[in-house]
Write an enzyme that holds these catalytic residues in place. Structure first.
Site, PDB file in Angstrom:
ATOM      1  N   HIS A 114       0.875  -1.179   0.000  1.00  0.00           N
ATOM      2  CA  HIS A 114       0.000   0.000   0.000  1.00  0.00           C
ATOM      3  C   HIS A 114       0.912   1.228   0.000  1.00  0.00           C
ATOM      4  CE1 HIS A 114      -3.074  -2.837   1.978  1.00  0.00           C
ATOM      5  NE2 HIS A 114      -3.383  -2.700   0.703  1.00  0.00           N
ATOM      6  N   GLU A 130       1.612   3.737   3.167  1.00  0.00           N
ATOM      7  CA  GLU A 130       1.969   3.202   4.492  1.00  0.00           C
ATOM      8  C   GLU A 130       3.489   3.273   4.582  1.00  0.00           C
ATOM      9  OE1 GLU A 130      -0.122  -0.559   4.904  1.00  0.00           O
ATOM     10  OE2 GLU A 130      -2.037   0.395   4.435  1.00  0.00           O
ATOM     11  N   HIS A 160       3.350  -3.280   6.549  1.00  0.00           N
ATOM     12  CA  HIS A 160       2.159  -2.414   6.541  1.00  0.00           C
ATOM     13  C   HIS A 160       2.101  -1.489   7.752  1.00  0.00           C
ATOM     14  CE1 HIS A 160      -0.198  -4.271   3.227  1.00  0.00           C
ATOM     15  NE2 HIS A 160       0.584  -5.299   3.486  1.00  0.00           N
ATOM     16  N   GLU A 184       2.038  -5.333  10.740  1.00  0.00           N
ATOM     17  CA  GLU A 184       1.004  -4.284  10.657  1.00  0.00           C
ATOM     18  C   GLU A 184       1.205  -3.360  11.850  1.00  0.00           C
ATOM     19  OE1 GLU A 184      -1.377  -2.384   8.796  1.00  0.00           O
ATOM     20  OE2 GLU A 184      -2.103  -4.362   8.171  1.00  0.00           O
TER      21      GLU A 184
END
Lengths: 310, 310
Positions: A20, A23, A115, A177
């Site tokens: 992404h 990020e 992420h 994450e």
């Protein structure tokens, strides 16, 4: 499950930053490694960093045409090339050629995927399911050796669902994450945390490759059961926000009757489920477009068999 | 300055939400007021909420063509219409027609502008300069009556610079800059704070209109002196992050020799200025594209003359 399993040593490991494009911990960490690969030179295997979605990184957006990290399914990977297909479909096929093909013997042994989230999820470790033996041992090793923050384990695959994420093209994978961090911002503290988590994960692979015996263990993990939508007006616009008492409470128990939303006029909306859940991705910026306020998780304890190399 | 000034009562007040389309407190507050105008019905004046940049709000981005909030200068407002001009130039002219024209007797008496930042700036009150008497009294009133968080005053206009912001089309204005909040996220706590600050500011106008005498006072405010750029590689990409010791320290003193950046390789970069400054907008997401790491502010105490209506 058997009490212990033997797996081949890992020789080729990939790391995607910027799957992404907004990020930033992973974007800047992968770019840093591409400029200066010295940090990524373990003895017993090769590590290849790459930029997951270069076009989205360039524009500093999550994706250009569709979410790359939902595009690694048979439908997209095996479709014929078409002129008007989204950039990410083309990119997914290219990544699958380079690091896969998914499900084949030629695929990379492992892929990390970096992420960030705007939710308060700490140093969250995302694995497809508890049946992924090597990633579960890696998570256990990280939880034991990286002690600066809790590292909750998030199991993302719903029963019967096909894997769709970028690291599913490799034989095994783990996504980091880290949050909370706004989109388009790099915080030095989270950048340092991501780098330290990666160093710890690579240490685990080195030990595994060199013959360390990892005994069986029990481990707590959060398994997704579904998604909670935002309340909406008839015109489709959201009519309420995540309740202040739920905001930032990722992985903490949410009981029936607890407040989950507050309307813009100030009314409370309570959780109507029958059992305690453990929400995650609470108020994640990227999920507004899907009207998702949080993921509903159950907490389980899993018995993981021992592991060593063949 | 005179010891006391008299100004006309205010009759028409506007409030812009979504001047930047991904700053969600103002977007959702303005949308809420447009659905349900009951909250905005003071006795002595009219309040008109509106969406600053509807096209950017629709796409949930800061702007579509260029930053709307830098477009209210003579250059843009008086330029001839052109086919290829950015959406925001057209929008600025329209806003100027509706709530201005800037500098004219027909202009609205006051405009509020609702913003968020990813920086830890609390409930920041932005005024063009300390010479704006009514806004400075409003800030003083808010600081006295809204006690749930500090409300630092940010004076944004550099000496000799033309005003360029959306609220410069009205006779006077105030911007609320609430943070930290990620772009594209609405936090219930900041939403409540913005609504409470607006209620407090409208109370002040009501009191002023009804003849309350506001005596002279001394007040502390932060005045911008310049911007600090990110260090960059020769290819123009940033080579360092805001230092963890500076992150989240908006409006706190930064002394010569204090660390301000950390390179991706881990080296510290120190502040080379000669005097203490008070950084603001530290690590604001929207300023990466300008390579701005923070705004350099000086802290001053100003004497503000008394105020009452004519």
């Amino acid at each position: 499950m058997a009490a212990s399993c033997r797996l081949k040593p890992l020789s080729r490991v990939a790391v995607s930053g910027g799957t992404h494009g907004n990020e930033m911990s992973g974007v800047y960490l992968a770019k840093h490694w591409l400029r200066d690969p010295m940090e990524l030179q373990p003895d017993s295997f090769a590590v290849t960093p790459f930029l997951g979605n270069p076009c989205a990184i360039e524009k500093c957006v999550r994706y250009v045409g569709r979410d790359l990290n939902r595009t690694f399914t048979t439908e997209f990977l095996s479709s014929a090339e078409a002129e008007d297909e989204p950039y990410e479909v083309v990119r997914a096929r290219k990544i699958n050629q380079t690091y896969g093909p998914k499900g084949s013997a030629q695929a990379f042994d492992f892929m990390f995927d970096l992420h960030n989230t705007t939710a308060n999820m700490g140093a969250c470790l995302i694995v497809d399911s508890e049946e992924s033996l090597l990633p579960m041992h890696m998570c256990h090793y990280i939880q034991t050796h990286y002690t600066r923050s809790p590292c909750p384990i998030y199991l993302y695959k719903l029963p019967g669902e096909e894997t769709y994420s970028i690291n599913s093209v490799a034989k095994a994978g783990l996504a980091l994450e880290l949050g909370p961090q706004p989109q388009r911002v790099v915080r030095a503290d989270l950048f340092a945390q991501m780098r330290a988590l990666m160093a710890c994960a690579l240490d685990f692979i080195e030990l595994f490759n060199k013959g360390t015996v990892f005994p069986a263990f029990e481990i707590e993990a959060y398994k997704i059961t579904g998604l909670m939508d935002y309340p909406c007006y008839p015109d489709g616009e959201i009519s309420a926000m995540v309740h202040p008492k739920l905001q930032d409470k990722d992985f903490l128990p949410l009981n029936p009757g607890d407040p989950i939303f507050q309307t813009f006029s100030g009314e409370e909306i309570l959780y109507k489920g029958n059992t305690t859940i453990y929400p995650a991705f609470i108020n994640e910026a990227a999920y507004y477009e899907k009207k998702v306020a949080f993921a509903k998780m159950e907490k389980h304890t899993f018995s993981i068999p021992g592991l060593q190399r063949e």
